[in-house]
Design a protein around this motif. Structure first.
Motif, PDB file in Angstrom:
ATOM      1  N   MET A   1       8.934  -7.375  -2.897  1.00 24.92           N
ATOM      2  CA  MET A   1       9.704  -7.230  -1.682  1.00 24.92           C
ATOM      3  C   MET A   1       9.133  -6.099  -0.832  1.00 24.92           C
ATOM      4  SD  MET A   1      13.603  -7.739  -3.120  1.00 24.92           S
ATOM      5  CE  MET A   1      14.153  -6.466  -2.068  1.00 24.92           C
ATOM      6  N   PRO A   2       7.977  -6.297  -0.246  1.00 21.23           N
ATOM      7  CA  PRO A   2       7.408  -5.212   0.558  1.00 21.23           C
ATOM      8  C   PRO A   2       8.154  -4.975   1.869  1.00 21.23           C
ATOM      9  CG  PRO A   2       5.762  -6.899   0.017  1.00 21.23           C
ATOM     10  CD  PRO A   2       7.090  -7.422  -0.382  1.00 21.23           C
ATOM     11  N   VAL A   3       7.969  -3.780   2.402  1.00 19.68           N
ATOM     12  CA  VAL A   3       8.528  -3.385   3.685  1.00 19.68           C
ATOM     13  C   VAL A   3       7.372  -3.324   4.677  1.00 19.68           C
ATOM     14  CG1 VAL A   3       9.721  -1.573   4.977  1.00 19.68           C
ATOM     15  CG2 VAL A   3      10.368  -2.049   2.593  1.00 19.68           C
ATOM     16  N   PHE A   4       7.495  -4.077   5.768  1.00 14.29           N
ATOM     17  CA  PHE A   4       6.495  -4.079   6.836  1.00 14.29           C
ATOM     18  C   PHE A   4       6.771  -2.878   7.725  1.00 14.29           C
ATOM     19  CE2 PHE A   4       4.530  -5.172  10.802  1.00 14.29           C
ATOM     20  CZ  PHE A   4       3.456  -6.012  10.487  1.00 14.29           C
ATOM     21  N   ILE A   5       5.765  -2.046   7.942  1.00 12.05           N
ATOM     22  CA  ILE A   5       5.900  -0.889   8.826  1.00 12.05           C
ATOM     23  C   ILE A   5       5.310  -1.255  10.181  1.00 12.05           C
ATOM     24  CG2 ILE A   5       5.400   1.566   9.173  1.00 12.05           C
ATOM     25  CD1 ILE A   5       7.032   1.044   6.626  1.00 12.05           C
ATOM     26  N   SER A   6       6.165  -1.324  11.200  1.00 12.26           N
ATOM     27  CA  SER A   6       5.759  -1.665  12.563  1.00 12.26           C
ATOM     28  C   SER A   6       5.747  -0.387  13.389  1.00 12.26           C
ATOM     29  CB  SER A   6       6.761  -2.664  13.146  1.00 12.26           C
ATOM     30  OG  SER A   6       6.483  -2.930  14.492  1.00 12.26           O
ATOM     31  N   TYR A   7       4.681  -0.177  14.154  1.00 14.15           N
ATOM     32  CA  TYR A   7       4.574   1.063  14.931  1.00 14.15           C
ATOM     33  C   TYR A   7       3.514   0.921  16.002  1.00 14.15           C
ATOM     34  CZ  TYR A   7       0.253   1.791  12.376  1.00 14.15           C
ATOM     35  OH  TYR A   7      -1.014   1.631  11.877  1.00 14.15           O
ATOM     36  N   ARG A   8       3.614   1.751  16.995  1.00 15.24           N
ATOM     37  CA  ARG A   8       2.545   1.890  17.983  1.00 15.24           C
ATOM     38  C   ARG A   8       1.560   2.905  17.420  1.00 15.24           C
ATOM     39  NH1 ARG A   8       1.810   1.420  24.002  1.00 15.24           N
ATOM     40  NH2 ARG A   8       0.028   2.777  24.308  1.00 15.24           N
ATOM     41  N   HIS A   9       0.288   2.687  17.615  1.00 18.10           N
ATOM     42  CA  HIS A   9      -0.714   3.524  16.962  1.00 18.10           C
ATOM     43  C   HIS A   9      -0.595   5.007  17.312  1.00 18.10           C
ATOM     44  CE1 HIS A   9      -3.205   0.606  14.676  1.00 18.10           C
ATOM     45  NE2 HIS A   9      -2.366  -0.175  15.329  1.00 18.10           N
ATOM     46  N   THR A  10      -0.011   5.344  18.457  1.00 15.34           N
ATOM     47  CA  THR A  10       0.208   6.758  18.769  1.00 15.34           C
ATOM     48  C   THR A  10       1.279   7.368  17.864  1.00 15.34           C
ATOM     49  OG1 THR A  10       1.746   6.113  20.520  1.00 15.34           O
ATOM     50  CG2 THR A  10      -0.535   6.606  21.180  1.00 15.34           C
ATOM     51  N   ASP A  11       2.091   6.530  17.232  1.00 14.38           N
ATOM     52  CA  ASP A  11       3.130   6.995  16.304  1.00 14.38           C
ATOM     53  C   ASP A  11       2.683   6.887  14.848  1.00 14.38           C
ATOM     54  OD1 ASP A  11       4.979   7.573  18.350  1.00 14.38           O
ATOM     55  OD2 ASP A  11       5.563   5.457  18.451  1.00 14.38           O
ATOM     56  N   ARG A  12       1.400   6.706  14.623  1.00 15.46           N
ATOM     57  CA  ARG A  12       0.874   6.520  13.263  1.00 15.46           C
ATOM     58  C   ARG A  12       1.287   7.629  12.295  1.00 15.46           C
ATOM     59  NH1 ARG A  12      -5.129   5.105  13.006  1.00 15.46           N
ATOM     60  NH2 ARG A  12      -4.300   3.114  13.723  1.00 15.46           N
ATOM     61  N   PRO A  13       1.270   8.917  12.684  1.00 14.71           N
ATOM     62  CA  PRO A  13       1.675   9.944  11.709  1.00 14.71           C
ATOM     63  C   PRO A  13       3.093   9.720  11.163  1.00 14.71           C
ATOM     64  CG  PRO A  13       0.557  10.966  13.557  1.00 14.71           C
ATOM     65  CD  PRO A  13       0.766   9.519  13.927  1.00 14.71           C
ATOM     66  N   HIS A  14       4.007   9.301  12.023  1.00 12.02           N
ATOM     67  CA  HIS A  14       5.375   9.020  11.561  1.00 12.02           C
ATOM     68  C   HIS A  14       5.388   7.802  10.637  1.00 12.02           C
ATOM     69  CE1 HIS A  14       7.272  11.950  14.180  1.00 12.02           C
ATOM     70  NE2 HIS A  14       6.500  11.512  15.165  1.00 12.02           N
ATOM     71  N   ALA A  15       4.620   6.784  11.001  1.00 16.53           N
ATOM     72  CA  ALA A  15       4.551   5.570  10.183  1.00 16.53           C
ATOM     73  C   ALA A  15       3.960   5.881   8.811  1.00 16.53           C
ATOM     74  CB  ALA A  15       3.734   4.496  10.901  1.00 16.53           C
ATOM     75  N   ILE A  16       2.937   6.714   8.779  1.00 15.21           N
ATOM     76  CA  ILE A  16       2.329   7.106   7.498  1.00 15.21           C
ATOM     77  C   ILE A  16       3.345   7.859   6.644  1.00 15.21           C
ATOM     78  CG2 ILE A  16       0.616   8.657   6.445  1.00 15.21           C
ATOM     79  CD1 ILE A  16      -1.260   7.906   8.816  1.00 15.21           C
ATOM     80  N   ALA A  17       4.095   8.763   7.251  1.00 16.90           N
ATOM     81  CA  ALA A  17       5.101   9.530   6.506  1.00 16.90           C
ATOM     82  C   ALA A  17       6.173   8.609   5.925  1.00 16.90           C
ATOM     83  CB  ALA A  17       5.728  10.594   7.404  1.00 16.90           C
ATOM     84  N   ILE A  18       6.623   7.639   6.694  1.00 19.57           N
ATOM     85  CA  ILE A  18       7.632   6.690   6.202  1.00 19.57           C
ATOM     86  C   ILE A  18       7.058   5.850   5.078  1.00 19.57           C
ATOM     87  CG2 ILE A  18       8.962   4.627   6.832  1.00 19.57           C
ATOM     88  CD1 ILE A  18       9.298   6.000   9.646  1.00 19.57           C
ATOM     89  N   SER A  19       5.867   5.314   5.271  1.00 19.37           N
ATOM     90  CA  SER A  19       5.235   4.505   4.237  1.00 19.37           C
ATOM     91  C   SER A  19       5.039   5.319   2.959  1.00 19.37           C
ATOM     92  CB  SER A  19       3.900   3.958   4.731  1.00 19.37           C
ATOM     93  OG  SER A  19       3.288   3.164   3.736  1.00 19.37           O
ATOM     94  N   THR A  20       4.579   6.546   3.095  1.00 14.72           N
ATOM     95  CA  THR A  20       4.370   7.416   1.931  1.00 14.72           C
ATOM     96  C   THR A  20       5.674   7.655   1.187  1.00 14.72           C
ATOM     97  OG1 THR A  20       2.496   8.485   3.011  1.00 14.72           O
ATOM     98  CG2 THR A  20       3.547   9.699   1.212  1.00 14.72           C
ATOM     99  N   ARG A  21       6.750   7.916   1.928  1.00 14.17           N
ATOM    100  CA  ARG A  21       8.053   8.154   1.282  1.00 14.17           C
ATOM    101  C   ARG A  21       8.524   6.907   0.535  1.00 14.17           C
ATOM    102  NH1 ARG A  21      10.868   8.872  -1.909  1.00 14.17           N
ATOM    103  NH2 ARG A  21      13.063   9.392  -1.855  1.00 14.17           N
TER     104      ARG A  21
END
Length: 161
Positions: A1-21
């Motif tokens: 059951m993966p979670v798809f992380i959707s983001y604009r590339h300028t928000d990549r640091p936030h997306a990485i932090a969420i994915s890491t958590r």
């Protein structure tokens, strides 16, 4: 059951932090920068659609820059069609589009913990599954379970515990 992380590339640091958590919580994620196919294909739409279908949840990272993206709304639309569990994660004080009111809105680490708890509850009760494992007779139940997930998480965020 993966979670798809959707983001604009300028928000990549936030997306990485969420994915890491999420990964630290033993939750598998789909993150396009880690997918070699998404970096080399001419059919990015097909790759995105296929990966959203393979995921059960989507977190859209949103900021004031997201309004300039065509991909984030497209990915949310694809997830909506598939009755995915959808949440937004607001990275800064910004006005969100009204259509995001339908789903839980995360904005803090605590809200992300609530998401993790709700995700784990779905895994434990087997209320969430990939679209390819759903036959027509289960589709209505799956849709109701998605609404249950959204309502439960929204109420938990509102209560703050």
């Amino acid at each position: 059951m993966p979670v798809f992380i959707s983001y604009r590339h300028t928000d990549r640091p936030h997306a990485i932090a969420i994915s890491t958590r999420l990964i630290r919580a033993n939750i598998k994620t789909y993150f396009d920068v880690l997918d070699p196919e998404s970096q080399t294909t001419d059919d990015i739409t097909g790759v995105i659609t296929r990966n959203i279908t393979a995921c059960t949840h989507l977190i859209a990272v949103v900021s004031d820059k997201t309004a300039l993206s065509w991909w984030v709304p497209f990915e949310i639309g694809e997830a909506t069609i598939s009755n995915r569990r959808i949440c937004s994660f607001k990275t800064e004080p910004t006005e969100l589009p009204l259509y995001l009111d339908k789903w839980p809105k995360l904005s803090t680490d605590k809200d992300l913990e609530f998401f993790i708890d709700a995700y784990r509850e779905e895994v434990a009760t087997k209320r969430s599954m990939s679209l390819d494992s759903i036959n027509e007779s289960l589709y209505g139940t799956y849709s109701r379970n998605a609404e249950l997930f959204h309502d439960h998480l929204k109420n938990r965020i509102k209560r703050g515990f």
